[in-house]
Design a protein around this motif. Structure first.
Motif, PDB file in Angstrom:
ATOM      1  N   LEU A  71      33.200  44.796  41.157  1.00 30.69           N
ATOM      2  CA  LEU A  71      32.207  43.723  41.237  1.00 30.69           C
ATOM      3  C   LEU A  71      31.805  43.258  39.842  1.00 30.69           C
ATOM      4  CD1 LEU A  71      29.861  45.208  43.999  1.00 30.69           C
ATOM      5  CD2 LEU A  71      32.071  44.047  44.254  1.00 30.69           C
ATOM      6  N   GLY A 121      28.942  40.454  38.712  1.00 31.28           N
ATOM      7  CA  GLY A 121      27.970  39.478  39.209  1.00 31.28           C
ATOM      8  C   GLY A 121      28.141  39.325  40.713  1.00 31.28           C
ATOM      9  N   GLN A 122      28.347  38.076  41.165  1.00 35.13           N
ATOM     10  CA  GLN A 122      28.525  37.816  42.599  1.00 35.13           C
ATOM     11  C   GLN A 122      29.995  37.870  43.016  1.00 35.13           C
ATOM     12  OE1 GLN A 122      25.775  37.532  44.565  1.00 35.13           O
ATOM     13  NE2 GLN A 122      24.880  38.058  42.576  1.00 35.13           N
ATOM     14  N   ASN A 123      30.889  38.253  42.090  1.00 30.89           N
ATOM     15  CA  ASN A 123      32.329  38.161  42.357  1.00 30.89           C
ATOM     16  C   ASN A 123      32.998  39.516  42.498  1.00 30.89           C
ATOM     17  OD1 ASN A 123      32.314  35.320  42.172  1.00 30.89           O
ATOM     18  ND2 ASN A 123      32.401  35.451  39.941  1.00 30.89           N
ATOM     19  N   TRP A 134      38.676  36.317  40.169  1.00 31.99           N
ATOM     20  CA  TRP A 134      37.340  36.685  40.664  1.00 31.99           C
ATOM     21  C   TRP A 134      36.965  35.748  41.811  1.00 31.99           C
ATOM     22  CZ3 TRP A 134      35.616  41.150  38.841  1.00 31.99           C
ATOM     23  CH2 TRP A 134      36.033  41.575  37.574  1.00 31.99           C
ATOM     24  N   GLU A 141      34.103  34.954  45.253  1.00 30.62           N
ATOM     25  CA  GLU A 141      32.851  35.269  45.943  1.00 30.62           C
ATOM     26  C   GLU A 141      33.163  35.858  47.309  1.00 30.62           C
ATOM     27  OE1 GLU A 141      30.429  31.802  46.148  1.00 30.62           O
ATOM     28  OE2 GLU A 141      30.287  31.655  43.957  1.00 30.62           O
ATOM     29  N   TRP A 142      32.347  36.839  47.733  1.00 32.92           N
ATOM     30  CA  TRP A 142      32.609  37.521  49.005  1.00 32.92           C
ATOM     31  C   TRP A 142      32.541  36.532  50.180  1.00 32.92           C
ATOM     32  CZ3 TRP A 142      35.012  41.885  49.490  1.00 32.92           C
ATOM     33  CH2 TRP A 142      35.063  42.482  50.742  1.00 32.92           C
ATOM     34  N   ASP A 143      31.671  35.538  50.072  1.00 34.11           N
ATOM     35  CA  ASP A 143      31.531  34.554  51.161  1.00 34.11           C
ATOM     36  C   ASP A 143      32.610  33.488  51.114  1.00 34.11           C
ATOM     37  OD1 ASP A 143      29.324  35.884  52.009  1.00 34.11           O
ATOM     38  OD2 ASP A 143      27.898  34.571  50.966  1.00 34.11           O
ATOM     39  N   ASN A 184      30.783  44.833  53.480  1.00 35.61           N
ATOM     40  CA  ASN A 184      30.420  44.043  52.304  1.00 35.61           C
ATOM     41  C   ASN A 184      30.166  45.025  51.159  1.00 35.61           C
ATOM     42  OD1 ASN A 184      28.979  42.616  50.301  1.00 35.61           O
ATOM     43  ND2 ASN A 184      28.296  41.118  51.813  1.00 35.61           N
ATOM     44  N   PHE A 191      28.896  44.643  48.246  1.00 36.34           N
ATOM     45  CA  PHE A 191      27.775  44.392  47.333  1.00 36.34           C
ATOM     46  C   PHE A 191      26.550  45.199  47.747  1.00 36.34           C
ATOM     47  CE2 PHE A 191      30.656  41.034  46.455  1.00 36.34           C
ATOM     48  CZ  PHE A 191      30.486  40.767  45.108  1.00 36.34           C
ATOM     49  N   THR A 233      22.872  46.172  48.765  1.00 35.34           N
ATOM     50  CA  THR A 233      21.887  45.332  49.473  1.00 35.34           C
ATOM     51  C   THR A 233      20.490  45.540  48.891  1.00 35.34           C
ATOM     52  OG1 THR A 233      21.849  47.081  51.128  1.00 35.34           O
ATOM     53  CG2 THR A 233      23.057  45.067  51.670  1.00 35.34           C
TER      54      THR A 233
END
Ligand code: 8DG
Ligand code: MG
Length: 150
Positions: A24, A26-28, A123, A125-127, A146, A148, A150
């Motif tokens: 991971l 950041g958000q990636n 890289w 994003e999970w979404d 997921n 990331f 929580t």
């Protein structure tokens, strides 16, 4: 008893352990497109076989280094999946251990060290994951996994 049980019995070999790294930043998360008889052209997390005597953490760090030249900082165990690959010439079964990791130095960029096995790293994003995903990864994503915190 169905046919499936018979097939598994006839093809049973050793069950392998794979370590899969959710790196991971950041958000990636880091994904690469596979070049392999298993899941060719699909996107997957960096992964590899657990070697004798290794911890999951050591395996994750080694595989990531071998495939991307990246160095891992903090690393944690997330989940485990059990995957049967029966449609292959050599059927196999993998216990896949998912680890979450972050970079030792977030500025370090991945290198494609094994171009025979991967088209390149990126890289995502999970979404908004790229498609198609390697099917065992697609399965855990569908199950709501997921990586990331929580
Ligand atoms: P090595 O010989 O270098 O140790 O291994 P590798 O050549 O890098 O192996 P790999 O294919 O990258 O990963 C090992 C196996 O893990 C792969 O062939 C299938 C299995 N596997 C699962 N589930 C998952 C998953 O969700 N993602 C990935 N990447 N591999 C998985 O069973
Ligand atoms: Mg690999």
């Amino acid at each position: 008893m169905g046919n499936e049980t018979v097939v598994v019995a006839e093809t049973s070999g050793s069950i392998k352990v794979a370590v899969v790294v959710c790196l991971l930043r950041g958000q990636n998360v880091l994904l690469g497109r596979r070049r392999s008889s298993l899941g060719d052209s699909t996107f997957s997390l960096p992964s590899g076989h657990l070697e004798f005597g290794e911890s999951f953490e050591e395996c994750a760090a080694r595989e990531l280094k071998e495939e991307t030249d990246l160095d891992i900082g903090k690393i944690e165990l997330l989940t485990v999946t059990n995957n049967l690959f029966l449609d292959e010439a050599k059927p196999s079964q993998y216990v896949a251990v998912f680890m979450r990791a972050v970079l030792a130095d977030p500025r370090q960029e991945p290198q494609n060290i094994e171009p025979k096995f991967c088209d390149g790293w990126g890289w995502y994003e999970w979404d908004n994951l790229p498609k198609p995903l390697f099917w065992p990864l697609e399965n855990v994503v569908q199950d709501g996994f997921n990586p990331f915190p929580t």
